[in-house]
Design a protein around this motif. Structure first.
Motif, PDB file in Angstrom:
ATOM      1  N   LEU A 199       0.832  -1.209   0.000  1.00 36.08           N
ATOM      2  CA  LEU A 199       0.000   0.000   0.000  1.00 36.08           C
ATOM      3  C   LEU A 199       0.866   1.258   0.000  1.00 36.08           C
ATOM      4  O   LEU A 199       1.750   1.420   0.838  1.00 36.08           O
ATOM      5  CB  LEU A 199      -0.910  -0.007   1.236  1.00 36.08           C
ATOM      6  CG  LEU A 199      -1.824   1.208   1.412  1.00 36.08           C
ATOM      7  CD1 LEU A 199      -2.898   1.222   0.331  1.00 36.08           C
ATOM      8  CD2 LEU A 199      -2.463   1.198   2.792  1.00 36.08           C
ATOM      9  N   LYS A 200       0.561   2.155  -0.935  1.00 38.76           N
ATOM     10  CA  LYS A 200       1.252   3.447  -1.008  1.00 38.76           C
ATOM     11  C   LYS A 200       0.217   4.567  -1.076  1.00 38.76           C
ATOM     12  O   LYS A 200      -0.722   4.512  -1.878  1.00 38.76           O
ATOM     13  CB  LYS A 200       2.166   3.509  -2.245  1.00 38.76           C
ATOM     14  CG  LYS A 200       3.310   2.499  -2.202  1.00 38.76           C
ATOM     15  CD  LYS A 200       4.215   2.628  -3.423  1.00 38.76           C
ATOM     16  CE  LYS A 200       5.337   1.580  -3.371  1.00 38.76           C
ATOM     17  NZ  LYS A 200       6.244   1.680  -4.530  1.00 38.76           N
ATOM     18  N   VAL A 201       0.420   5.563  -0.223  1.00 39.09           N
ATOM     19  CA  VAL A 201      -0.411   6.775  -0.254  1.00 39.09           C
ATOM     20  C   VAL A 201       0.546   7.958  -0.257  1.00 39.09           C
ATOM     21  O   VAL A 201       1.240   8.216   0.729  1.00 39.09           O
ATOM     22  CB  VAL A 201      -1.352   6.858   0.970  1.00 39.09           C
ATOM     23  CG1 VAL A 201      -2.199   8.130   0.888  1.00 39.09           C
ATOM     24  CG2 VAL A 201      -2.252   5.637   1.053  1.00 39.09           C
ATOM     25  N   HIS A 202       0.602   8.658  -1.389  1.00 40.53           N
ATOM     26  CA  HIS A 202       1.502   9.795  -1.559  1.00 40.53           C
ATOM     27  C   HIS A 202       0.681  11.074  -1.750  1.00 40.53           C
ATOM     28  O   HIS A 202      -0.328  11.068  -2.477  1.00 40.53           O
ATOM     29  CB  HIS A 202       2.414   9.595  -2.772  1.00 40.53           C
ATOM     30  CG  HIS A 202       3.340   8.419  -2.645  1.00 40.53           C
ATOM     31  ND1 HIS A 202       4.135   7.979  -3.696  1.00 40.53           N
ATOM     32  CD2 HIS A 202       3.610   7.588  -1.599  1.00 40.53           C
ATOM     33  CE1 HIS A 202       4.834   6.932  -3.298  1.00 40.53           C
ATOM     34  NE2 HIS A 202       4.536   6.675  -2.037  1.00 40.53           N
ATOM     35  N   ALA A 248       3.473   9.302   2.644  1.00 40.50           N
ATOM     36  CA  ALA A 248       2.906   9.040   3.968  1.00 40.50           C
ATOM     37  C   ALA A 248       2.890   7.549   4.278  1.00 40.50           C
ATOM     38  O   ALA A 248       3.170   7.124   5.396  1.00 40.50           O
ATOM     39  CB  ALA A 248       1.494   9.620   4.047  1.00 40.50           C
ATOM     40  N   THR A 249       2.503   6.754   3.296  1.00 39.98           N
ATOM     41  CA  THR A 249       2.550   5.292   3.411  1.00 39.98           C
ATOM     42  C   THR A 249       3.257   4.783   2.172  1.00 39.98           C
ATOM     43  O   THR A 249       2.810   5.049   1.059  1.00 39.98           O
ATOM     44  CB  THR A 249       1.126   4.708   3.512  1.00 39.98           C
ATOM     45  OG1 THR A 249       0.486   5.255   4.661  1.00 39.98           O
ATOM     46  CG2 THR A 249       1.158   3.202   3.637  1.00 39.98           C
ATOM     47  N   ASP A 250       4.349   4.059   2.367  1.00 45.14           N
ATOM     48  CA  ASP A 250       5.230   3.789   1.227  1.00 45.14           C
ATOM     49  C   ASP A 250       5.532   2.302   1.058  1.00 45.14           C
ATOM     50  O   ASP A 250       6.656   1.845   1.234  1.00 45.14           O
ATOM     51  CB  ASP A 250       6.533   4.575   1.407  1.00 45.14           C
ATOM     52  CG  ASP A 250       7.265   4.799   0.088  1.00 45.14           C
ATOM     53  OD1 ASP A 250       6.601   4.778  -0.967  1.00 45.14           O
ATOM     54  OD2 ASP A 250       8.486   5.003   0.125  1.00 45.14           O
ATOM     55  N   GLY A 251       4.468   1.541   0.752  1.00 45.33           N
ATOM     56  CA  GLY A 251       4.660   0.135   0.401  1.00 45.33           C
ATOM     57  C   GLY A 251       4.593  -0.803   1.585  1.00 45.33           C
ATOM     58  O   GLY A 251       5.540  -1.565   1.828  1.00 45.33           O
ATOM     59  N   ILE A 252       3.486  -0.797   2.331  1.00 47.45           N
ATOM     60  CA  ILE A 252       3.369  -1.688   3.483  1.00 47.45           C
ATOM     61  C   ILE A 252       2.375  -2.815   3.182  1.00 47.45           C
ATOM     62  O   ILE A 252       1.460  -2.665   2.375  1.00 47.45           O
ATOM     63  CB  ILE A 252       2.945  -0.938   4.769  1.00 47.45           C
ATOM     64  CG1 ILE A 252       1.538  -0.352   4.624  1.00 47.45           C
ATOM     65  CG2 ILE A 252       3.943   0.165   5.101  1.00 47.45           C
ATOM     66  CD1 ILE A 252       0.997   0.180   5.928  1.00 47.45           C
ATOM     67  N   SER A 253       2.565  -3.924   3.853  1.00 46.46           N
ATOM     68  CA  SER A 253       1.713  -5.102   3.669  1.00 46.46           C
ATOM     69  C   SER A 253       1.444  -5.757   5.021  1.00 46.46           C
ATOM     70  O   SER A 253       2.344  -5.861   5.849  1.00 46.46           O
ATOM     71  CB  SER A 253       2.377  -6.129   2.738  1.00 46.46           C
ATOM     72  OG  SER A 253       2.675  -5.571   1.475  1.00 46.46           O
ATOM     73  N   ASN A 282      -8.780   8.272   2.470  1.00 49.50           N
ATOM     74  CA  ASN A 282      -7.641   8.745   1.684  1.00 49.50           C
ATOM     75  C   ASN A 282      -7.531   7.902   0.417  1.00 49.50           C
ATOM     76  O   ASN A 282      -7.737   6.685   0.468  1.00 49.50           O
ATOM     77  CB  ASN A 282      -6.326   8.625   2.467  1.00 49.50           C
ATOM     78  CG  ASN A 282      -6.163   9.670   3.557  1.00 49.50           C
ATOM     79  OD1 ASN A 282      -5.712   9.388   4.644  1.00 49.50           O
ATOM     80  ND2 ASN A 282      -6.555  10.900   3.273  1.00 49.50           N
ATOM     81  N   ASP A 283      -7.230   8.550  -0.690  1.00 48.36           N
ATOM     82  CA  ASP A 283      -7.067   7.829  -1.957  1.00 48.36           C
ATOM     83  C   ASP A 283      -5.774   7.016  -1.936  1.00 48.36           C
ATOM     84  O   ASP A 283      -4.737   7.482  -1.446  1.00 48.36           O
ATOM     85  CB  ASP A 283      -7.033   8.810  -3.131  1.00 48.36           C
ATOM     86  CG  ASP A 283      -8.384   9.469  -3.358  1.00 48.36           C
ATOM     87  OD1 ASP A 283      -9.411   8.857  -3.013  1.00 48.36           O
ATOM     88  OD2 ASP A 283      -8.411  10.609  -3.870  1.00 48.36           O
ATOM     89  N   VAL A 284      -5.866   5.804  -2.485  1.00 49.32           N
ATOM     90  CA  VAL A 284      -4.700   4.923  -2.571  1.00 49.32           C
ATOM     91  C   VAL A 284      -3.907   5.260  -3.835  1.00 49.32           C
ATOM     92  O   VAL A 284      -4.467   5.290  -4.935  1.00 49.32           O
ATOM     93  CB  VAL A 284      -5.145   3.442  -2.603  1.00 49.32           C
ATOM     94  CG1 VAL A 284      -3.959   2.527  -2.856  1.00 49.32           C
ATOM     95  CG2 VAL A 284      -5.843   3.071  -1.303  1.00 49.32           C
ATOM     96  N   THR A 285      -2.612   5.536  -3.682  1.00 49.93           N
ATOM     97  CA  THR A 285      -1.752   5.826  -4.842  1.00 49.93           C
ATOM     98  C   THR A 285      -1.474   4.556  -5.631  1.00 49.93           C
ATOM     99  O   THR A 285      -1.586   4.520  -6.852  1.00 49.93           O
ATOM    100  CB  THR A 285      -0.432   6.477  -4.381  1.00 49.93           C
ATOM    101  OG1 THR A 285      -0.727   7.652  -3.616  1.00 49.93           O
ATOM    102  CG2 THR A 285       0.429   6.848  -5.581  1.00 49.93           C
ATOM    103  N   SER A 286      -1.129   3.490  -4.916  1.00 47.09           N
ATOM    104  CA  SER A 286      -0.943   2.179  -5.547  1.00 47.09           C
ATOM    105  C   SER A 286      -1.020   1.109  -4.469  1.00 47.09           C
ATOM    106  O   SER A 286      -0.963   1.389  -3.275  1.00 47.09           O
ATOM    107  CB  SER A 286       0.393   2.100  -6.299  1.00 47.09           C
ATOM    108  OG  SER A 286       1.482   2.172  -5.394  1.00 47.09           O
ATOM    109  N   GLY A 287      -1.139  -0.145  -4.907  1.00 40.65           N
ATOM    110  CA  GLY A 287      -1.274  -1.255  -3.979  1.00 40.65           C
ATOM    111  C   GLY A 287      -2.714  -1.723  -3.870  1.00 40.65           C
ATOM    112  O   GLY A 287      -3.601  -1.229  -4.572  1.00 40.65           O
ATOM    113  N   GLU A 288      -2.933  -2.698  -2.990  1.00 39.84           N
ATOM    114  CA  GLU A 288      -4.251  -3.319  -2.861  1.00 39.84           C
ATOM    115  C   GLU A 288      -4.743  -3.276  -1.416  1.00 39.84           C
ATOM    116  O   GLU A 288      -3.966  -3.413  -0.481  1.00 39.84           O
ATOM    117  CB  GLU A 288      -4.202  -4.794  -3.293  1.00 39.84           C
ATOM    118  CG  GLU A 288      -3.822  -5.021  -4.746  1.00 39.84           C
ATOM    119  CD  GLU A 288      -3.720  -6.503  -5.076  1.00 39.84           C
ATOM    120  OE1 GLU A 288      -4.191  -6.893  -6.154  1.00 39.84           O
ATOM    121  OE2 GLU A 288      -3.160  -7.255  -4.235  1.00 39.84           O
TER     122      GLU A 288
END
Length: 227
Positions: free
Chosen positions: A5-8, A25-30, A60-66
């Motif tokens: 999950l990424k939220v930029h 803010a969130t940079d690739g967590i699982s 918040n909108d998700v930049t990428s990830g699931e």
């Protein structure tokens, strides 16, 4: 289940306010939360814990990830299908003062999810809200009061009642006791454990207090600068 999950958030600058960089803010967590489990998310202030919770619930909108709920990616759903899935995820906010509308009675605050998703008569709605308010340890007649007439602990209980209204599967608890006195914190935490057993809830419990995490959580993840 959260995958990469990424939220930029964009940083704009210059005369034309072009995007010059991003706050990651969130940079690739699982991580994954099992049914009935309490998963703790810990870390210092500003590390991205709250942003993660808000992204899961769709604030918040998700930049990428699931963000997968029973196999469906909530970040890619829209319209009616998204509403059907997101009703299973509710949130208890950190500040019991700003998270309740001061112009509404407790009845209207707790009934709002019902009005969005269910069709109930005013009498059925009132009885449902009174039962929830009583379940969180308050007088059923308090549904006719306004937020300023309650203490901080009582306000947070109203927030918990609102989160329980639709019988969700997952509750995101964003530091739900950090704004409360220590004596009240213990009451609210014990109560949250009781209702978890009663309603078979899963919790994503966001906190910077490792003592609280140790008391409540079966597993945990630690965040630092969005990772």
């Amino acid at each position: 289940k959260v995958n990469d999950l990424k939220v930029h958030f964009p940083i704009r600058g210059g005369f034309f306010q072009r995007v010059v960089d991003h706050v990651r803010a969130t940079d690739g967590i699982s991580f994954e939360i099992q049914p009935g489990e309490t998963y703790g998310l810990v870390g210092e202030s500003g590390c991205g814990k709250t942003t993660t919770g808000r992204a899961i619930i769709g604030l918040n909108d998700v930049t990428s990830g699931e963000v997968l709920c029973e196999g469906k990616d909530l970040a890619k759903l829209s319209g009616k299908e998204k509403r059907l899935h997101t009703r299973d995820i509710q949130m208890i906010f950190q500040d019991p003062y700003s998270s309740l509308n001061g112009r509404k009675r407790a009845l209207d605050i707790v009934a709002e999810p019902l009005r969005n998703f269910e069709k109930m008569s005013p009498d059925e709605e009132r009885k449902k809200v009174q039962a929830l308010i009583e379940r969180v340890g308050m007088n059923p007649e308090s549904i006719y009061k306004y937020p300023h007439q309650f203490s901080g602990g009582q306000r947070q209980r109203i927030g918990i009642a609102r989160a329980l209204t639709l019988n969700p599967k997952l509750i995101i608890a964003d530091e739900p006791v950090s704004a409360l006195d220590v004596s009240v914190q213990a009451q609210v935490l014990n109560f949250m454990q009781d209702i978890q057993k009663e309603f078979n809830l899963s919790y994503l419990f966001i906190s910077h207090d490792l003592g609280v995490i140790k008391q409540l959580c079966e597993s945990m993840g630690s965040m630092y600068r969005g990772s």
